[in-house]
Design a protein around this motif. Structure first.
Motif, PDB file in Angstrom:
ATOM      1  N   ALA A  15       0.861  -1.183   0.000  1.00 44.30           N
ATOM      2  CA  ALA A  15       0.000   0.000   0.000  1.00 44.30           C
ATOM      3  C   ALA A  15       0.889   1.222   0.000  1.00 44.30           C
ATOM      4  CB  ALA A  15      -0.903  -0.015   1.231  1.00 44.30           C
ATOM      5  N   ASP A  16       0.294   2.376  -0.184  1.00 42.24           N
ATOM      6  CA  ASP A  16       1.147   3.558  -0.284  1.00 42.24           C
ATOM      7  C   ASP A  16       1.454   4.134   1.087  1.00 42.24           C
ATOM      8  OD1 ASP A  16      -1.411   4.257   0.209  1.00 42.24           O
ATOM      9  OD2 ASP A  16      -1.469   5.917  -1.262  1.00 42.24           O
ATOM     10  N   TYR A  17       2.122   3.330   1.918  1.00 43.52           N
ATOM     11  CA  TYR A  17       2.490   3.814   3.246  1.00 43.52           C
ATOM     12  C   TYR A  17       3.576   4.872   3.166  1.00 43.52           C
ATOM     13  CZ  TYR A  17      -0.290   0.096   5.343  1.00 43.52           C
ATOM     14  OH  TYR A  17      -1.308  -0.716   5.729  1.00 43.52           O
ATOM     15  N   ASN A  27       4.767   1.697  -4.708  1.00 39.35           N
ATOM     16  CA  ASN A  27       4.463   1.579  -3.278  1.00 39.35           C
ATOM     17  C   ASN A  27       5.766   1.360  -2.526  1.00 39.35           C
ATOM     18  OD1 ASN A  27       1.706   1.767  -3.697  1.00 39.35           O
ATOM     19  ND2 ASN A  27       1.588  -0.443  -4.130  1.00 39.35           N
TER      20      ASN A  27
END
Ligand SMILES: Nc1ncnc2c1ncn2[C@@H]1O[C@H](COP(=O)(O)OP(=O)(O)OP(=O)(O)O)[C@@H](O)[C@H]1O
Ligand SMILES: [Mg+2]
Lengths: 230, 405
Positions: free
Chosen positions: B70-72, B223
């Motif tokens: 995910a785009d943490y 990501n």
């Protein structure tokens, strides 16, 4: 020189008391040559050990060379032994791994004499006993008589007040015994006081005075009438 | 003193075999201690050195929950961090993919690194020490230009020995997708960090491209799950780490979730150090046991020696040796015995360390301090285990000693 008064020595063994010396008084003057005689177990060695400050006694007093040595500490006795007493043993007691020269130097090591002086004085002492030519040898490379001569050189090297010998000829044949007695006589003639234990009457005839013990008592004390001079 | 010393040596050499066997425990103990210290120190300083090269001032920022892509960490985060955290010098993603590379002449496996323009400062393999051309710039990054920087070795392999390959085209393919790139720079090969992992034959080609470009081959690379950061000085590591984590947590509303972690090579170094230290301690304990056993051997042989020489001790006392003289004499003997053992152990230990070290390809380090320590320690063993026999000798009663058969 030696003034022993009313000395008593008791051994305690397993609850039993054994009086090895009983009320012994003895004076020895400077320059005397005394033999101590008596049957086995009469207390001769005990007497020598006390005279030599190797052993303590239970009663009486002992004055050596003007100093009361009746109750010294271990260290004080060691110093007196080193300076005032020269020991000669029946079984020579040389240090097997040290050369003859080193053996003779040993008492001076304990007296903290410098290496150079040790060497000089050891050579003089060895010369006196006629062994100056074998100084590099080890004790096991020389004969019994020669060993005893080394032991005598070792005993006199610190110029002690008295030379003490417990049966010095006990392990030697008669010819060698005479050689050793001659050395004692020569040293005595030069002024050394000598005390010697022996159980051989013949050998005692080479000394000037005979003190006899029996059962821990001093029984007899007389001068030798005509000492044989070797 | 000198006479005492000679006496001690005489009696040690009088029984050579016995003395040697007595020393054996100490020899083994000291050999082990010295070898371990030398090799251990050598290894430690080697590892420390390598890690310092790798960048003690490097922080690696990562997302702990890597399973969920995910785009943490976003590209925008990178810019924000760089702008708002003062001591943060460079920051670049650590994206990479392994595929195939083809030139007009040959093909090879490739490891392609994708990052921002800071990649040239954060990546060890594709550092900006350029031999030809230049690194990619911000415009090329922003526009996802098809440009690449290649390692010198890679160039040589792909272009028949040519090194100046600026302007040439190469093709990268990854899972059926292909991308044509123009070479804009050639970097000097940084041997150290890669040698050892690959042999010459299987050595892949290394290239660096803008992350934006690399994403066209594998969009998942966008990501970011791991980012490398450089700070100006080691001292800033902690504060920068904290600021980054805090900033990301706030921006992604993950405060307190423990999602981000920032680690530094120094921390791993500490871990390696402590593992190594543990190992050294363990072996040192074994060596200490050997030394104790050796010391007991010394004590035993000294007791035998005292008994054997009872008459000699009696005679010495009759001749005027005091209690302390005898004590000192025997103590000297046990100390010399242990010390000789220690010196032999020292020599054997150095030889062993050199042997082991050359096998492991490290430089053993034997410090003067270690040598002095060994000598002091073996003397101490001699004193500790020699005192009882020496006291026994010193306290002997002269008459009983003289009468001893
Ligand atoms: N350490 C000791 N413990 C107990 N008794 C001892 C000890 N030393 C000697 N004695 C005893 O003291 C007595 C005198 O012993 P000493 O050794 O003085 O005799 P000696 O006259 O020298 O005999 P020898 O001619 O056999 O040498 C002996 O009865 C002996 O058993
Ligand atoms: Mg007797």
């Amino acid at each position: 020189m030696i003034d022993l008064k009313n000395v008593k020595k008791i051994y305690h063994t397993g609850g039993e008391e054994l009086i090895a010396l009983n009320d012994v008084s003895l004076q020895i003057k400077k320059g005397e040559f005394t033999s101590i005689m008596g049957p086995s177990g009469s207390g001769k060695s005990t007497m020598m050990n006390i005279l030599g400050l190797l052993d303590r006694f239970d009663e009486g007093s002992y004055i050596l060379n003007g100093q009361n040595v009746s109750s010294l500490t271990d260290n004080e006795s060691a110093h007196v032994r080193n300076k005032e007493i020269g020991f000669v043993f029946q079984s020579f007691n040389l240090m097997p791994r040290m050369s003859i020269l080193e053996n003779v130097e040993l008492p001076m090591v304990y007296a903290k004499v410098s290496a150079k002086e040790r060497h000089e004085r050891a050579m003089i002492a060895l010369e006196k006993v006629g062994l100056a030519n074998r100084v590099k040898h080890k004790p096991n490379e020389i004969s019994g008589g020669q060993k005893q001569r080394v032991a005598i050189a070792r005993a006199i090297v610190n110029q002690p007040a008295v030379l003490m010998a417990d049966e010095p000829t006990g392990n030697l044949d008669s010819k060698t015994t005479l050689e050793i007695m001659k050395i004692f006589q020569d040293l005595n003639a030069d002024g050394t006081t000598v005390v010697m234990v022996t159980h051989e009457p013949d050998v005692a005839q080479y000394t000037k005075r005979i003190v006899s013990f029996k059962d821990g008592r001093l029984m007899d004390d007389q001068l030798v009438e005509n000492p044989i001079i070797l | 003193m000198k006479a005492n010393f000679k006496m001690a040596l005489d009696s040690i050499f009088a029984n050579k075999m016995r003395s040697f066997l007595t020393m054996l425990g100490i020899i083994i103990g000291i050999t082990a201690v010295i070898a371990i210290l030398a090799v251990g120190n050598g290894a430690t300083s080697q590892i420390t050195g390598t890690f310092n090269d790798l960048g003690a001032s490097t922080i690696s920022l990562s997302v702990s929950d890597k399973a969920i892509k995910a785009d943490y960490i976003t590209k925008a985060d990178l810019q924000t961090m760089k702008d708002s955290i003062q001591k943060l010098d460079y920051i670049s993603p650590d994206a990479r993919l392994a595929g195939t590379i083809t030139s007009d002449f040959s093909d090879k496996s490739v490891i392609a690194y994708g990052g921002t323009t800071d990649l040239q400062f954060t990546n060890q393999t594709m550092k900006n020490n350029l031999v030809y051309g230049r690194y990619f710039n911000q415009n090329e990054y922003d526009d996802a230009k098809n440009v690449a920087v290649i390692s010198e070795d890679g160039a040589t392999v792909l272009f028949n020995g040519r090194k100046d390959v600026v302007g040439e085209k190469i093709n990268i393919s990854y899972r059926g997708t292909a991308l044509s790139l123009k070479i804009i720079g050639v970097t000097a090969s940084s041997q150290e960090s890669t040698v050892g992992f690959f042999d010459a034959e299987n050595m892949p080609v290394f290239i660096a491209t803008p992350l934006t470009t690399l994403e066209t081959l594998n969009p998942e690379l966008g990501n970011l799950d791991s980012v490398t950061v450089k700070v100006s000085s080691k001292d800033d590591i902690d504060s920068v780490s904290k600021q980054m984590v805090r900033l990301l947590e706030t921006r992604h509303e993950k405060v307190g979730d423990d999602l981000y972690s920032a680690t530094n090579f120094l921390q791993s170094l500490d871990q390696i150090d402590s593992v190594l230290g543990l190992f050294i301690n363990f072996i040192a304990a074994v060596a200490a046991i050997a030394l104790v056993v050796g010391g007991i051997g010394v004590m035993n042989i000294m007791l035998v020696s005292v008994t054997e020489r009872t008459r000699e001790i009696g005679t010495r006392k009759a001749l005027g040796a005091t209690t302390n003289t005898i004590l000192f004499q025997f103590l000297m003997e046990s100390v010399i015995l242990s010390l000789i053992g220690g010196i032999i152990g020292l020599v054997l230990g150095i030889l062993l360390a050199n042997g082991v070290a050359s096998a492991l390809d490290i430089v053993p380090s034997i410090t003067p301090g270690a040598v002095i320590l060994v000598l002091l320690f073996s003397s101490a063993v001699g004193i500790f285990f020699g005192i009882y026999p020496a006291r026994k000798a010193a306290k002997l009663d002269p008459i009983e000693a003289l009468r001893y058969e």
